[in-house]
Scaffold this motif. Sequence first.
Motif, PDB file in Angstrom:
ATOM      1  N   GLY A   1      20.983  -5.691  12.802  1.00 50.28           N
ATOM      2  CA  GLY A   1      21.190  -4.575  13.708  1.00 50.28           C
ATOM      3  C   GLY A   1      19.976  -3.664  13.798  1.00 50.28           C
ATOM      4  N   GLU A   2      19.309  -3.475  12.674  1.00 44.12           N
ATOM      5  CA  GLU A   2      18.110  -2.636  12.654  1.00 44.12           C
ATOM      6  C   GLU A   2      16.999  -3.243  13.495  1.00 44.12           C
ATOM      7  OE1 GLU A   2      14.617  -1.391   9.497  1.00 44.12           O
ATOM      8  OE2 GLU A   2      16.575  -1.985   8.713  1.00 44.12           O
TER       9      GLU A   2
ATOM     10  N   SER B   1      29.004  -5.624  20.066  1.00 45.71           N
ATOM     11  CA  SER B   1      28.290  -6.897  19.905  1.00 45.71           C
ATOM     12  C   SER B   1      28.854  -7.924  20.883  1.00 45.71           C
ATOM     13  CB  SER B   1      28.453  -7.440  18.480  1.00 45.71           C
ATOM     14  OG  SER B   1      27.956  -6.542  17.523  1.00 45.71           O
TER      15      SER B   1
ATOM     16  N   GLY C   1      18.963 -12.349  24.249  1.00 47.24           N
ATOM     17  CA  GLY C   1      19.591 -11.190  24.862  1.00 47.24           C
ATOM     18  C   GLY C   1      19.358 -11.185  26.355  1.00 47.24           C
TER      19      GLY C   1
ATOM     20  N   PRO D   1      24.841  -6.311  14.394  1.00 44.93           N
ATOM     21  CA  PRO D   1      23.941  -7.118  15.226  1.00 44.93           C
ATOM     22  C   PRO D   1      24.341  -7.053  16.696  1.00 44.93           C
ATOM     23  CG  PRO D   1      25.502  -8.515  14.074  1.00 44.93           C
ATOM     24  CD  PRO D   1      25.716  -7.124  13.547  1.00 44.93           C
ATOM     25  N   PRO D   2      23.380  -7.183  17.604  1.00 45.05           N
ATOM     26  CA  PRO D   2      23.703  -7.119  19.031  1.00 45.05           C
ATOM     27  C   PRO D   2      24.448  -8.354  19.529  1.00 45.05           C
ATOM     28  CG  PRO D   2      21.394  -7.636  18.724  1.00 45.05           C
ATOM     29  CD  PRO D   2      21.937  -7.326  17.365  1.00 45.05           C
TER      30      PRO D   2
ATOM     31  N   TYR E   1      16.260   0.063  23.034  1.00 48.21           N
ATOM     32  CA  TYR E   1      17.033  -0.279  21.847  1.00 48.21           C
ATOM     33  C   TYR E   1      16.771   0.704  20.720  1.00 48.21           C
ATOM     34  CZ  TYR E   1      19.188  -2.851  18.066  1.00 48.21           C
ATOM     35  OH  TYR E   1      20.000  -3.200  17.009  1.00 48.21           O
ATOM     36  N   THR E   2      17.843   1.120  20.073  1.00 50.27           N
ATOM     37  CA  THR E   2      17.749   1.916  18.855  1.00 50.27           C
ATOM     38  C   THR E   2      18.490   1.160  17.760  1.00 50.27           C
ATOM     39  OG1 THR E   2      19.737   3.156  19.486  1.00 50.27           O
ATOM     40  CG2 THR E   2      17.609   4.115  20.067  1.00 50.27           C
ATOM     41  N   PRO E   3      18.025   1.241  16.517  1.00 50.74           N
ATOM     42  CA  PRO E   3      18.670   0.491  15.435  1.00 50.74           C
ATOM     43  C   PRO E   3      20.161   0.792  15.335  1.00 50.74           C
ATOM     44  CG  PRO E   3      16.568   1.356  14.702  1.00 50.74           C
ATOM     45  CD  PRO E   3      16.831   1.956  16.057  1.00 50.74           C
ATOM     46  N   LYS E   4      20.929  -0.246  15.070  1.00 47.72           N
ATOM     47  CA  LYS E   4      22.382  -0.159  14.951  1.00 47.72           C
ATOM     48  C   LYS E   4      22.811  -0.703  13.586  1.00 47.72           C
ATOM     49  CE  LYS E   4      22.942   0.806  19.471  1.00 47.72           C
ATOM     50  NZ  LYS E   4      21.617   0.468  20.018  1.00 47.72           N
TER      51      LYS E   4
ATOM     52  N   ASN F   1      17.362  -5.672  15.850  1.00 47.09           N
ATOM     53  CA  ASN F   1      17.827  -6.180  17.146  1.00 47.09           C
ATOM     54  C   ASN F   1      17.784  -7.708  17.211  1.00 47.09           C
ATOM     55  OD1 ASN F   1      18.821  -6.065  19.756  1.00 47.09           O
ATOM     56  ND2 ASN F   1      16.803  -5.755  20.698  1.00 47.09           N
ATOM     57  N   ARG F   2      18.339  -8.360  16.172  1.00 49.78           N
ATOM     58  CA  ARG F   2      18.356  -9.816  16.130  1.00 49.78           C
ATOM     59  C   ARG F   2      19.796 -10.342  16.152  1.00 49.78           C
ATOM     60  NH1 ARG F   2      13.196 -11.334  14.421  1.00 49.78           N
ATOM     61  NH2 ARG F   2      11.877  -9.498  14.774  1.00 49.78           N
TER      62      ARG F   2
END
Length: 400
Positions: free
Chosen positions: A196-197, A315, A398, A285-286, A279-282, A199-200
């Motif tokens: 998530g951090e 997600s 993505g 995971p996306p 994108y901002t860290p989440k 974006n993978r």
Amino acid sequence: MGSEDSFTESTWGLGIHDAHCHPTDTMPKAGAIPTMKAKSLTIMGTRQSDLPLVASLARDYPEKIVPSFGYHPWFSYLIYDDTRSGGEREVDKNEHYLSVLTGTPTKDLISALPAPRKLSSVVTELRSHLETFPKALVGEIGMDRGFRIPFPDNAGAEGHAVYVPGDTEDGKRLTSHRVSMDHQKKIFVAQLKLAGELNRAVSVHGVQCHGALFDIFRELWRGHEVEVESRKEMKRRRRRAKGGAEGHEYLPDIEGSGDSDDDEFDEEVGKRQEKKQEYTPKPYPPRICLHSFSAPVQTLQQYLNPPSPKTRYPSRVFFSFSSTINARPEKGHMEKIMETVKGVPEGRVLVESDLHTAGEDMDAALEGAVRVIAGIKGMGIDECVKVLGENWREFVFGDV
């Protein structure tokens, strides 16, 4: 049988993508990768020793390989959680194995097991690989309720039985000890948060724990659900913007919205609303692939049904199927998965080989998986391949 139903060279030319495979487990066969018919292989990392092998194949065959770096739940007991409250902790080998293994392992067994690695070091290692390969995935990660650890004398340097084609869990190579689900969850969640951090996308293993997996995702998603306007609400907002006071934003028509007053949840509109946001860290995971998905339809619906009429989970979840795991007629698998495959939207399905050897067998497994999906979905082969290709590109890269 017409061209739409046959598997030809032109079919392979459309591009068939293996969403999950393990050619690094049989490296002498990896030289066959450039001659394979498959357009690309998404190869999984599972443990410390094969991560550099994954990286080497990605460097050798950059047009063919999408690398994935992660720690499989089968190796989670070899990782020590040093991230608990109180800061980093030193590894106490005896304490670690007594706490993460079910039953009570003997002193001899603990002595024979390798010293566990710190979770903080594992995450740092994975981050380094992911930063080296900007399109890499996190995988294979997940949970496994049924796995039993091997006896050390049947294991490699990392404490896991060396893969031998045809091996079965007949009890001769395995102890009676399992890895606690609580410990597996800690290792799994740490990797999900890293994805998530950065974006993978992630490729997820789940055996005998479908409910537990969904609960973990739902915990990470909580508070981050995406609000989605209905078409009716969006039309009203456009009209207000057009006829309102100066300075109101003009909202162009969304393709496909038409004149319907349909109040139903619209996933595609939600995707368009998010697509161009920076994108901002989440903490999640996306994109997620539940590989060799074997859960019943009820579990599938948990992922597909929105949490409320006006929100959706953040997600995007894909479901991958193989002819080696999911669809083996001699094992009676076809009946079990047919309804599940039918229930997966066409835009969420992927195919995989999940094989450990590159070459003709991997191509054959992919062909078999495509045939299974096309047959269940009532699609022509070429049509199915095109849809699967679009899905794979969205899962890996993505919205591009």
